[in-house]
Design a protein around this motif. Structure first.
Motif, PDB file in Angstrom:
ATOM      1  N   SER A  14       0.799  -1.231   0.000  1.00  0.00           N
ATOM      2  CA  SER A  14       0.000   0.000   0.000  1.00  0.00           C
ATOM      3  C   SER A  14       0.837   1.288   0.000  1.00  0.00           C
ATOM      4  O   SER A  14       0.465   2.242  -0.689  1.00  0.00           O
ATOM      5  CB  SER A  14      -1.008  -0.011   1.165  1.00  0.00           C
ATOM      6  N   PRO A  15       1.999   1.361   0.702  1.00  0.00           N
ATOM      7  CA  PRO A  15       2.733   2.631   0.689  1.00  0.00           C
ATOM      8  C   PRO A  15       3.222   3.014  -0.710  1.00  0.00           C
ATOM      9  O   PRO A  15       3.166   4.191  -1.084  1.00  0.00           O
ATOM     10  CB  PRO A  15       3.919   2.367   1.629  1.00  0.00           C
ATOM     11  N   THR A  16       3.668   2.027  -1.488  1.00  0.00           N
ATOM     12  CA  THR A  16       4.163   2.333  -2.834  1.00  0.00           C
ATOM     13  C   THR A  16       3.022   2.773  -3.747  1.00  0.00           C
ATOM     14  O   THR A  16       3.150   3.724  -4.522  1.00  0.00           O
ATOM     15  CB  THR A  16       4.912   1.113  -3.419  1.00  0.00           C
ATOM     16  N   ILE A  17       1.886   2.089  -3.648  1.00  0.00           N
ATOM     17  CA  ILE A  17       0.739   2.470  -4.487  1.00  0.00           C
ATOM     18  C   ILE A  17       0.326   3.905  -4.165  1.00  0.00           C
ATOM     19  O   ILE A  17       0.101   4.727  -5.058  1.00  0.00           O
ATOM     20  CB  ILE A  17      -0.445   1.493  -4.272  1.00  0.00           C
ATOM     21  N   ALA A  18       0.261   4.226  -2.864  1.00  0.00           N
ATOM     22  CA  ALA A  18      -0.140   5.584  -2.465  1.00  0.00           C
ATOM     23  C   ALA A  18       0.886   6.607  -2.943  1.00  0.00           C
ATOM     24  O   ALA A  18       0.529   7.685  -3.432  1.00  0.00           O
ATOM     25  CB  ALA A  18      -0.322   5.656  -0.944  1.00  0.00           C
ATOM     26  N   ALA A  19       2.164   6.272  -2.824  1.00  0.00           N
ATOM     27  CA  ALA A  19       3.217   7.212  -3.243  1.00  0.00           C
ATOM     28  C   ALA A  19       3.138   7.472  -4.746  1.00  0.00           C
ATOM     29  O   ALA A  19       3.245   8.620  -5.196  1.00  0.00           O
ATOM     30  CB  ALA A  19       4.594   6.665  -2.863  1.00  0.00           C
TER      31      ALA A  19
ATOM     32  N   VAL B  57      -4.985   1.902   0.972  1.00  0.00           N
ATOM     33  CA  VAL B  57      -4.451   2.930   0.065  1.00  0.00           C
ATOM     34  C   VAL B  57      -5.280   4.207   0.212  1.00  0.00           C
ATOM     35  O   VAL B  57      -4.731   5.315   0.306  1.00  0.00           O
ATOM     36  CB  VAL B  57      -4.465   2.424  -1.396  1.00  0.00           C
ATOM     37  N   ALA B  58      -6.605   4.063   0.245  1.00  0.00           N
ATOM     38  CA  ALA B  58      -7.490   5.232   0.375  1.00  0.00           C
ATOM     39  C   ALA B  58      -7.179   5.998   1.653  1.00  0.00           C
ATOM     40  O   ALA B  58      -7.088   7.233   1.641  1.00  0.00           O
ATOM     41  CB  ALA B  58      -8.952   4.785   0.354  1.00  0.00           C
ATOM     42  N   ALA B  59      -7.015   5.272   2.753  1.00  0.00           N
ATOM     43  CA  ALA B  59      -6.743   5.938   4.034  1.00  0.00           C
ATOM     44  C   ALA B  59      -5.413   6.687   3.977  1.00  0.00           C
ATOM     45  O   ALA B  59      -5.294   7.797   4.493  1.00  0.00           O
ATOM     46  CB  ALA B  59      -6.738   4.918   5.175  1.00  0.00           C
ATOM     47  N   ARG B  60      -4.433   6.104   3.321  1.00  0.00           N
ATOM     48  CA  ARG B  60      -3.130   6.789   3.185  1.00  0.00           C
ATOM     49  C   ARG B  60      -3.241   8.064   2.376  1.00  0.00           C
ATOM     50  O   ARG B  60      -2.503   9.013   2.589  1.00  0.00           O
ATOM     51  CB  ARG B  60      -2.106   5.870   2.502  1.00  0.00           C
ATOM     52  N   LEU B  61      -4.169   8.051   1.393  1.00  0.00           N
ATOM     53  CA  LEU B  61      -4.327   9.206   0.511  1.00  0.00           C
ATOM     54  C   LEU B  61      -5.357  10.208   1.033  1.00  0.00           C
ATOM     55  O   LEU B  61      -5.561  11.251   0.422  1.00  0.00           O
ATOM     56  CB  LEU B  61      -4.750   8.741  -0.888  1.00  0.00           C
ATOM     57  N   GLY B  62      -6.022   9.880   2.130  1.00  0.00           N
ATOM     58  CA  GLY B  62      -7.126  10.722   2.597  1.00  0.00           C
ATOM     59  C   GLY B  62      -8.254  10.762   1.577  1.00  0.00           C
ATOM     60  O   GLY B  62      -8.999  11.726   1.472  1.00  0.00           O
ATOM     61  N   ALA B  63      -8.369   9.693   0.813  1.00  0.00           N
ATOM     62  CA  ALA B  63      -9.335   9.641  -0.292  1.00  0.00           C
ATOM     63  C   ALA B  63     -10.581   8.864   0.097  1.00  0.00           C
ATOM     64  O   ALA B  63     -10.531   7.960   0.929  1.00  0.00           O
ATOM     65  CB  ALA B  63      -8.680   8.983  -1.506  1.00  0.00           C
ATOM     66  N   GLY B  64     -11.700   9.197  -0.533  1.00  0.00           N
ATOM     67  CA  GLY B  64     -12.912   8.402  -0.382  1.00  0.00           C
ATOM     68  C   GLY B  64     -12.784   7.144  -1.224  1.00  0.00           C
ATOM     69  O   GLY B  64     -12.123   7.138  -2.261  1.00  0.00           O
ATOM     70  N   TYR B  65     -13.422   6.077  -0.756  1.00  0.00           N
ATOM     71  CA  TYR B  65     -13.297   4.764  -1.392  1.00  0.00           C
ATOM     72  C   TYR B  65     -14.673   4.275  -1.836  1.00  0.00           C
ATOM     73  O   TYR B  65     -15.591   4.182  -1.023  1.00  0.00           O
ATOM     74  CB  TYR B  65     -12.660   3.792  -0.391  1.00  0.00           C
ATOM     75  N   ALA B  66     -14.794   3.979  -3.114  1.00  0.00           N
ATOM     76  CA  ALA B  66     -16.027   3.382  -3.643  1.00  0.00           C
ATOM     77  C   ALA B  66     -15.762   1.896  -3.865  1.00  0.00           C
ATOM     78  O   ALA B  66     -15.057   1.525  -4.797  1.00  0.00           O
ATOM     79  CB  ALA B  66     -16.428   4.065  -4.948  1.00  0.00           C
ATOM     80  N   PRO B  67     -16.295   1.028  -2.976  1.00  0.00           N
ATOM     81  CA  PRO B  67     -15.934  -0.390  -3.028  1.00  0.00           C
ATOM     82  C   PRO B  67     -16.816  -1.199  -3.981  1.00  0.00           C
ATOM     83  O   PRO B  67     -18.014  -0.955  -4.074  1.00  0.00           O
ATOM     84  CB  PRO B  67     -16.172  -0.867  -1.593  1.00  0.00           C
ATOM     85  N   ASP B  68     -16.191  -2.156  -4.654  1.00  0.00           N
ATOM     86  CA  ASP B  68     -16.940  -3.204  -5.358  1.00  0.00           C
ATOM     87  C   ASP B  68     -17.983  -2.623  -6.308  1.00  0.00           C
ATOM     88  O   ASP B  68     -19.144  -3.031  -6.286  1.00  0.00           O
ATOM     89  CB  ASP B  68     -17.613  -4.101  -4.289  1.00  0.00           C
ATOM     90  N   ILE B  69     -17.557  -1.675  -7.144  1.00  0.00           N
ATOM     91  CA  ILE B  69     -18.545  -1.003  -7.998  1.00  0.00           C
ATOM     92  C   ILE B  69     -18.857  -1.859  -9.226  1.00  0.00           C
ATOM     93  O   ILE B  69     -18.041  -2.636  -9.716  1.00  0.00           O
ATOM     94  CB  ILE B  69     -18.073   0.398  -8.436  1.00  0.00           C
TER      95      ILE B  69
END
Lengths: 320, 274
Positions: free
Chosen positions: A74-79, A103-115
């Protein structure tokens, strides 16, 4: 314009086909996209995805990513995402579902799951997703500048290559999450099978508890003939008639093949959640009132121990 | 070992096919409410990890359950207390003021107050089916995570060996506590989860335990505190908002065929899938 980061999923050094569903999502969103291939051996795998029209194929090939541990990936994906991407997509497999929220939490991003779908209207983007075990669909909007999404493989058809050759660029691995020091990969146990993967098969032959100890004996000839993957209900797995990794449903895999044959499966809501999207559903069950018949296109009320062998010989007999 | 278990009350999942959509909103009128099944498995797992399986009356450690909702969801907490949990917390808020991220941030504040060794959570709640709170919480805490656990073995209450149910097999992880573990349904099989105090040969009954009448009465006296969301998180804004819901597109009504020959004929000529 959107700029999407598609996170590829690797399996035994190859890009999983599920990744092509995430590429389809990126194309639907529009704008540009790049593909991140990370894992040990990613350099070789990256060549598989240079023909899909990505701006870049980003490669993180590092021995510390040999086995999947969320806290190392997750850290590399977020970076990488921080380098100008407004959307991160990963397929909603067990890999993507484990990884995407972190990854979302690391980015402070909202997450739309299983769309299951995305509707783009100018700057507004509405995600559609199954809820209540697929008995309702909700629409949601992500309110943060960056969106993290996991996309259902069954709802986004695998992308076809579009030609061209995306440039490959090596990216340095980010430092692992501090928590990585407290989690250790021990082993991965996988069922060995020559059959197609459940999530990718065109035909799935699925069996229930009614098959008893003859689960494989009855279903294998049919599955072999049709080149099908074999699935199972929870009851069949719990009773030990089929291994757990064959389970289709809320626990287990979500599948949507062209043809799904439910053999001796009653059709609990949790099972239907995993196969209702199949194009054609056939149910064979002794109990004419079984709920599976409510979703079946073709139902046959019969004893499976005679019907399935008969189906095998009828298929062989009428082969064109 | 001290374990925190977040719980959610949901509309009876076995009747999920009876839900309606009224004016663009999911309408669960007439359905019963039950604890989210995966959360019930998490409570059962927490109890198994804080006892000797030979004497399930005595807790070795503490199990704290927490939920988010109005007063009426306290029945879900009392149910968990009746099966053996020690204390309960209710965060007073309604579902429409929450998203998974806000729940995770509020849980982080509770974890910092309670300092459990382990957070056990259902892998998903079966209304939203989002499968996210455990992972978000782990990142916010900086803790390791092990999701979709089908079995857990405790190593001297310092680390857990967790078998994760993943596509195509099982992935085994060892996590050093404190950690967040989300559970899948096989965790409540007879050998799914065991504490260091329980004999390796001990087999639990399949599934979750039920509360005896005496325990239900006693649970009414166990501590249950109410917290305000504002005391846990400064920023209650939502990262994801929901709009209109709808029912799935109806499937074309199926037919019953009379014979295997007719089935094959239909699959070839009508469905054209062979």
């Amino acid at each position: 314009m959107a700029n999407t980061l598609v996170v590829a999923e690797l399996h035994e050094g190859k890009v999983r086909k599920s990744t092509l569903s995430s590429i389809t999502f990126a194309r639907q969103v529009g704008g540009s996209f790049s593909i991140l291939v990370l894992g040990a051996g990613a350099t070789a795998a990256a060549a598989e995805v240079t023909g899909f029209g990505a701006s870049k194929v980003l490669v993180v090939d590092d021995a510390s990513l040999k086995d999947y541990v969320c806290e190392r990936f997750s850290p590399t994906i977020a970076a990488v995402a921080k380098g100008g991407f407004d959307t991160v997509v990963v397929t909603a497999s067990s890999y993507g579902k484990d990884l995407a929220p972190r990854v979302a939490a690391r980015l402070g991003a909202g997450y739309a799951p299983d769309i299951s779908g995305v509707h783009v209207d100018g700057n507004k983007r509405v995600y559609r997703r199954p809820m209540f075990a697929g008995n309702a669909y909700g629409t949601c909007e992500v309110q943060t500048p960056v969106h993290v999404v996991s996309a259902r493989q069954t709802e986004f058809t695998a992308a076809e290559p579009s030609g061209g050759a995306s440039p490959i660029e090596n990216v340095t691995i980010a430092a692992p999450d501090a928590a990585a020091a407290r989690v250790e990969f021990v082993s991965l146990e996988q069922g060995k099978s020559e059959r197609p993967d459940l999530g990718e098969a065109r035909v799935v032959v699925s069996g229930g508890r009614a098959l008893k100890e003859q689960f494989a004996q009855v279903l294998d000839p049919l599955a072999n003939l049709l080149g099908a993957a074999v699935g199972a209900s929870r009851a069949a797995c719990d009773a030990g008639f089929a291994p757990a990794e064959l389970q289709v449903g809320q626990t287990g895999r979500v599948v949507a093949p062209t043809l799904y044959l439910a053999i001796g499966i009653s059709g609990a809501i949790q099972h239907l959640a995993g196969m209702k999207g199949s194009k054609t559903i056939v149910a064979i069950n002794k109990d004419g009132d079984a709920p599976i018949f409510q979703v079946a296109d073709y139902g046959l009320v019969a004893d499976l121990f005679t019907a399935v062998p008969e189906l095998v010989s009828e298929l062989k007999r009428t082969v064109a | 070992m001290k374990i925190l278990v977040p719980l959610k009350r949901v509309a009876d999942p076995d009747n999920a096919n009876k839900i309606k959509v009224t004016a663009g909103k999911v309408d669960t009128t007439g359905l019963e409410f039950k604890p989210n099944p995966f959360d019930e498995y998490a409570v059962e797992t927490a109890l198994r990890l804080t006892e000797n399986g030979a004497n399930t009356k005595a807790r070795i450690g503490e199990v704290v359950v927490v939920t988010f909702g109005p007063k009426e969801v306290e029945t879900t907490l009392r149910g968990a207390l009746a099966t053996g949990a020690d204390r309960a917390i209710r965060v007073d808020v309604t579902d429409d003021a929450l998203d998974g991220d806000l729940v995770a941030r509020a849980l982080k504040a509770i974890v910092e107050k309670e300092a459990p060794d382990l957070v056990l959570i259902g892998k998903q709640q079966v209304e939203g089916d989002s499968n996210q709170v455990g992972q978000l919480l782990a990142e916010y805490l900086g803790w390791p995570q092990a999701t979709f656990a089908g079995s857990i073995k405790s190593e001297a209450d310092k680390a857990l060996l967790v078998s994760r149910e993943v596509d195509g097999g099982t992935l085994n992880l060892k996590v050093t506590l404190p950690a967040v573990v989300s559970v899948d349904l096989r965790i409540v099989s007879p050998h799914g989860a065991k504490s260091m105090h329980t004999a390796a040969t001990h087999a639990y009954p399949e599934g979750v335990r039920f509360a005896a009448l005496m325990a239900i009465m006693a649970a009414k006296k166990k501590p249950l505190v109410e917290m305000k969301l504002a005391d846990l998180v400064g920023d209650a804004s939502l990262k994801v908002t929901y709009g209109t819901a709808e029912l799935p597109p109806p499937r074309k009504a199926g037919i019953k065929v009379k014979s295997v020959a007719e089935l094959v004929e239909k699959l070839r000529t009508e469905a054209k899938v062979l």
